[in-house]
Design a protein around this motif. Structure first.
Motif, PDB file in Angstrom:
ATOM      1  N   LEU A 194      36.074  39.795  36.976  1.00 18.40           N
ATOM      2  CA  LEU A 194      35.062  38.954  37.635  1.00 18.40           C
ATOM      3  C   LEU A 194      33.709  39.637  37.640  1.00 18.40           C
ATOM      4  O   LEU A 194      32.669  38.994  37.429  1.00 18.40           O
ATOM      5  CB  LEU A 194      35.500  38.638  39.066  1.00 18.40           C
ATOM      6  N   ILE A 195      33.685  40.947  37.885  1.00 14.55           N
ATOM      7  CA  ILE A 195      32.421  41.675  37.909  1.00 14.55           C
ATOM      8  C   ILE A 195      31.787  41.685  36.517  1.00 14.55           C
ATOM      9  O   ILE A 195      30.574  41.523  36.358  1.00 14.55           O
ATOM     10  CB  ILE A 195      32.632  43.104  38.430  1.00 14.55           C
ATOM     11  N   LEU A 207      40.134  31.168  38.889  1.00 17.43           N
ATOM     12  CA  LEU A 207      41.045  30.409  39.759  1.00 17.43           C
ATOM     13  C   LEU A 207      41.464  31.226  40.975  1.00 17.43           C
ATOM     14  O   LEU A 207      41.555  30.713  42.088  1.00 17.43           O
ATOM     15  CB  LEU A 207      42.284  29.972  38.964  1.00 17.43           C
ATOM     16  N   GLN A 208      41.742  32.512  40.751  1.00 19.48           N
ATOM     17  CA  GLN A 208      42.098  33.382  41.877  1.00 19.48           C
ATOM     18  C   GLN A 208      40.946  33.497  42.855  1.00 19.48           C
ATOM     19  O   GLN A 208      41.123  33.497  44.076  1.00 19.48           O
ATOM     20  CB  GLN A 208      42.502  34.763  41.359  1.00 19.48           C
ATOM     21  N   LYS A 209      39.748  33.605  42.332  1.00 14.33           N
ATOM     22  CA  LYS A 209      38.557  33.711  43.183  1.00 14.33           C
ATOM     23  C   LYS A 209      38.364  32.457  44.014  1.00 14.33           C
ATOM     24  O   LYS A 209      37.891  32.514  45.153  1.00 14.33           O
ATOM     25  CB  LYS A 209      37.321  33.970  42.308  1.00 14.33           C
ATOM     26  N   ALA A 210      38.731  31.319  43.472  1.00 12.86           N
ATOM     27  CA  ALA A 210      38.500  30.040  44.153  1.00 12.86           C
ATOM     28  C   ALA A 210      39.527  29.755  45.237  1.00 12.86           C
ATOM     29  O   ALA A 210      39.372  28.806  45.989  1.00 12.86           O
ATOM     30  CB  ALA A 210      38.504  28.898  43.133  1.00 12.86           C
ATOM     31  N   GLY A 230      27.573  33.557  33.526  1.00 11.50           N
ATOM     32  CA  GLY A 230      28.306  34.543  32.748  1.00 11.50           C
ATOM     33  C   GLY A 230      29.583  33.974  32.178  1.00 11.50           C
ATOM     34  O   GLY A 230      29.944  34.247  31.019  1.00 11.50           O
ATOM     35  N   ALA A 231      30.296  33.175  33.003  1.00  9.62           N
ATOM     36  CA  ALA A 231      31.538  32.571  32.521  1.00  9.62           C
ATOM     37  C   ALA A 231      31.258  31.613  31.358  1.00  9.62           C
ATOM     38  O   ALA A 231      31.990  31.575  30.369  1.00  9.62           O
ATOM     39  CB  ALA A 231      32.225  31.838  33.673  1.00  9.62           C
ATOM     40  N   SER A 232      30.183  30.829  31.486  1.00  9.82           N
ATOM     41  CA  SER A 232      29.803  29.908  30.403  1.00  9.82           C
ATOM     42  C   SER A 232      29.502  30.687  29.128  1.00  9.82           C
ATOM     43  O   SER A 232      29.925  30.300  28.030  1.00  9.82           O
ATOM     44  CB  SER A 232      28.566  29.095  30.814  1.00  9.82           C
ATOM     45  N   GLU A 286      36.222  43.446  44.601  1.00  9.15           N
ATOM     46  CA  GLU A 286      35.085  42.852  43.882  1.00  9.15           C
ATOM     47  C   GLU A 286      33.769  43.252  44.537  1.00  9.15           C
ATOM     48  O   GLU A 286      32.796  43.623  43.857  1.00  9.15           O
ATOM     49  CB  GLU A 286      35.217  41.337  43.856  1.00  9.15           C
ATOM     50  N   ASN A 287      33.726  43.205  45.883  1.00  9.63           N
ATOM     51  CA  ASN A 287      32.507  43.604  46.579  1.00  9.63           C
ATOM     52  C   ASN A 287      32.234  45.094  46.412  1.00  9.63           C
ATOM     53  O   ASN A 287      31.087  45.531  46.329  1.00  9.63           O
ATOM     54  CB  ASN A 287      32.605  43.232  48.062  1.00  9.63           C
TER      55      ASN A 287
END
Length: 733
Positions: free
Chosen positions: A574-575, A550-553, A489-491, A615-616
């Motif tokens: 993110l979702i 970046l925050q997710k990582a 999705g990011a790509s 997110e979950n």
């Protein structure tokens, strides 16, 4: 009154009393069986003067030979006791000596106990009696002396080579039985014509009192329980012995008149019957008395046992340890209690919970090489300060000994008792207990109950460690999985941004090239500005995506002042990246509604874990919408909706997340926050079946921030989660 007879009966009575005390103490008294055996043997042997007087003159020899049935085995009993208390009984040499002494008694003396070869008769000299021994009796005296001297020799070197608590204990045993040995020596010397100036059985009485004092001094028995049992014992056995003696003293003429020369059988049979009933009567009455006396204490023990059984269900270490100090302090009536917990990184023990921290200033950290920690890790048993003080009494001031350092540490901690919590042979924590408010000592029953509680606590602490590790592992696994899931999705999103930027740039280049003469100069400038604005917007969108990823990582868990609105927006971004149109399984893209006040203060949060929670939660809402669409429950024009409403009050921020998905069945709703429980099916396309954090872990993340999470739902209609986060949360150090 014949003082020799009084000393005889008194020695027997005291020996029976002490034997019963040790027997009723169970496993708390070291060498119980061996101790009872030697005490009873000595006590029964002391009955010789009494039976000699009772049967005089016709039955004295018979009664004396019956007493010597026990006396023959007194030397092996003493040897067995001495080697048992020295903990050397298991050595092959010592086992051989014990067995040899038993065999000598059984095969050399026992077969002749009824013959004149062993005892020819009994002589009455003034107020006392002496043995008229045969040839074998003199050999018995030598055998008895040799065995006892060897045992005293071993006890002496045991005292010399030991220290502290054991040394004091052996001293009392040595002195007590040395007096009993001298009593036997006086008894033997009378058979050679030497006078018995004082009743030798008084030395046995002194021996029994020394042993009783040692038992009470070393806290092998609570003094109140001892006095209760002693009182009952005196009452019962005063009747057991007093009734037959009274019958002899005041009714002898009457017995002779009715029974003739066999009159003595009546008091003997009565004594036998009362003696048979006596122990049962004593046990029954003492238990009844103790039930009344110890009712409150036993109720406290029952409450502690009940509380310990539920500990393994608590996964939060802080809550578990606070519960332990609370229940022990309240139930046992303690001045204070604290728990020191193993820090797996440093190996030291840190203060993890204390009942009244303002009342006592505990050390915050106790190093792993501290003698107190080493002793607890080695012996893995409750440590009682009073016993430690007794152990230190024999140590000279210039003698280096870890016990002195342990004594000092326990005084700093104001500890009356320390209970270790051990799991898999590893010291996980220890419970520091102060003295009771009532000033009563800790009874063996207290220590036994606390030891059982520490076992359950160790299991619960071990489970909490494992749960915490598993929770972090799941969070990291979920984070990695989410990053992997969002990659396509990011790509796609970045390709869209780059495609827009590329097309706009190409268009601007064409305009510049085609207007080399400046014919469209005015329009060119406005087109360039419009193109740059498009590029700026696309760059901003790309920046949003980059920040969210970046925050997710982030892996490191840190508390900081955080804008909760931005955290929720990041989770939404993110979702949107993660859930592509293909993942919706044909359902329409859900509508997002986000309402929040503009004056929200910053909250103290661990941004990574709270973003994981939202997110979950949004991911679960997506799944609920997909499932509702797939099961054809919704109308044809159904579109999912996820709404987030943020409000605040004086103390907290309230976030409500609601969706119009499939909902949760009533039976599942009450189990929703159970660890690793999931309501998702994995067979439906577009549903991420049970691959997220799980609501149990999500709840623990919220609780770590001092917050709460609740759920409401109507199956097939909607689900609403309410999260409350405090405004003034202070994170743990």
């Amino acid at each position: 009154m014949n003082i020799y007879l009084v000393s005889s009966v008194l020695a027997f009575t005291v020996s029976c009393f002490l034997s019963l005390i040790i027997y009723l103490k169970g496993s708390q008294v070291k060498s119980r069986n061996a101790t009872i055996l030697i005490i009873l043997c000595a006590g029964i042997w002391c009955l010789f003067p009494f039976f000699a007087w009772w049967g005089w003159p016709d039955n004295t020899l018979l009664f004396t030979r019956i007493v010597y049935l026990v006396a023959i085995f007194t030397a092996p009993a003493f040897l067995n006791f001495g080697l048992t208390i020295l903990d050397t009984k298991r050595l092959p040499k010592e086992r051989f000596l014990i067995r040899s002494s038993i065999l000598i008694s059984a095969f050399l003396f026992l077969p002749f106990f009824y013959s004149s070869f062993f005892i020819k008769g009994v002589k009455k000299v003034n107020s006392y009696f002496s043995i008229d021994g045969g040839p074998l009796y003199k050999l018995f005296i030598f055998y008895f002396g040799a065995v006892c001297i060897y045992c005293f020799y071993r006890l002496y070197f045991g005292i010399k080579n030991s220290n502290g608590y054991l040394r004091n204990q052996l001293k009392y045993v040595f002195i007590g039985f040395l007096l009993a040995f001298f009593s036997g020596l006086i008894h033997f010397l009378t058979s050679f014509g030497l006078p018995e100036i004082i009743p030798h059985d008084f030395l046995v009485v002194a021996c029994m009192f020394i042993l009783t004092y040692a038992i009470l001094k070393y806290h092998l028995l609570d003094i109140n329980i001892a006095l209760t049992r002693a009182g009952v014992f005196i009452i019962v056995y005063t009747l057991v012995l007093g009734i037959p003696f009274g019958l002899v003293g005041w009714g002898k003429d009457w017995l002779i008149y009715f029974l003739g020369q066999n009159w003595y059988w009546a008091p003997m049979l009565l004594l036998l019957g009362l003696a048979t009933c006596g122990p049962f009567t004593y046990i029954y009455l003492s238990r009844k008395a103790e039930e009344r006396f110890l009712k409150e204490e036993r109720h406290a023990h029952q409450l502690l046992k009940q509380a310990s059984q539920g500990m393994v269900r608590i996964h939060d270490k802080k809550r578990l340890l606070e519960l332990i100090v609370h229940i022990t302090t309240k139930i046992l009536g303690l001045s204070n209690a604290a728990v020191f917990l193993l820090d797996e990184n440093s190996g030291n023990f840190k203060l993890a919970a204390v009942r009244f921290k303002s009342k006592y200033q505990y050390s915050e950290v106790i190093p792993q090489d501290d003698p107190l920690v080493q002793l607890l890790a080695t012996q893995k048993e409750p440590l009682v300060y009073e016993e430690l003080k007794l152990a230190n009494q024999d140590l000279s001031s210039d003698t280096p000994n870890q016990l002195k350092e342990i004594d000092s540490q326990m005084r700093k901690l104001k500890a009356a008792v320390i209970i270790p919590a051990v799991s898999n042979a590893r010291l996980l924590a220890f419970l520091v207990l102060s003295e009771k408010k009532s000033k009563k000592m800790y009874s063996p029953e207290d220590l036994s109950t606390l030891w059982a509680l520490s076992y359950e606590a160790a299991l619960a602490i071990d489970n909490a460690f494992l749960y915490e590790k598993e929770k972090l592992r799941l969070a990291e696994q979920s984070r990695r999985q989410a990053l992997a899931d969002m990659a396509p999705g990011a790509s796609h999103q970045f390709n869209n941004r780059l495609a827009t930027i590329s097309a706009t740039t190409d268009n601007l280049l064409d305009l510049v090239k085609n207007d080399s003469q400046g014919a469209y100069q005015d329009n060119l400038l406005s087109n360039i500005l419009e193109g740059l604005e498009i590029i700026q917007k696309e760059v901003a969108k790309g920046e949003q995506i980059t920040k969210a990823i970046l925050q997710k990582a982030k892996v490191k868990l840190e508390f900081d002042k955080v804008d909760i609105v931005k955290v929720i927006q990041n989770a939404l971004n993110l979702i949107r990246i993660r859930r592509t149109r293909e993942s919706l399984g044909g359902a329409k893209e859900p509508e997002f509604v986000f309402n929040y006040p503009k004056d929200l203060p910053l909250l103290t949060l661990c941004e990574g874990t709270i973003q994981d929670v939202f997110e979950n939660m949004f991911n679960n809402s997506y799944d609920a919408i997909v499932i509702k669409h797939k099961r054809n429950i919704a109308p044809l024009d159904y579109q999912g909706k996820i709404s987030v409403d943020v409000t605040r009050n004086d103390n907290s921020v309230i976030i409500q997340v609601e969706d119009n998905g499939i909902g949760i069945q009533k039976d599942n709703l009450r189990k929703l926050f159970t660890d690793f429980f999931t309501t998702k099916a994995t067979s439906e396309k577009g549903v991420v079946g049970g691959s997220g954090l799980g609501l149990g872990v999500m709840r623990s993340f919220i609780e770590e921030h001092g917050g709460t999470i609740t759920a409401e739902s109507e199956y097939t209609q909607w689900t609403r989660f309410t999260i409350t986060l405090p405004l003034n949360f202070k994170p743990p150090k």
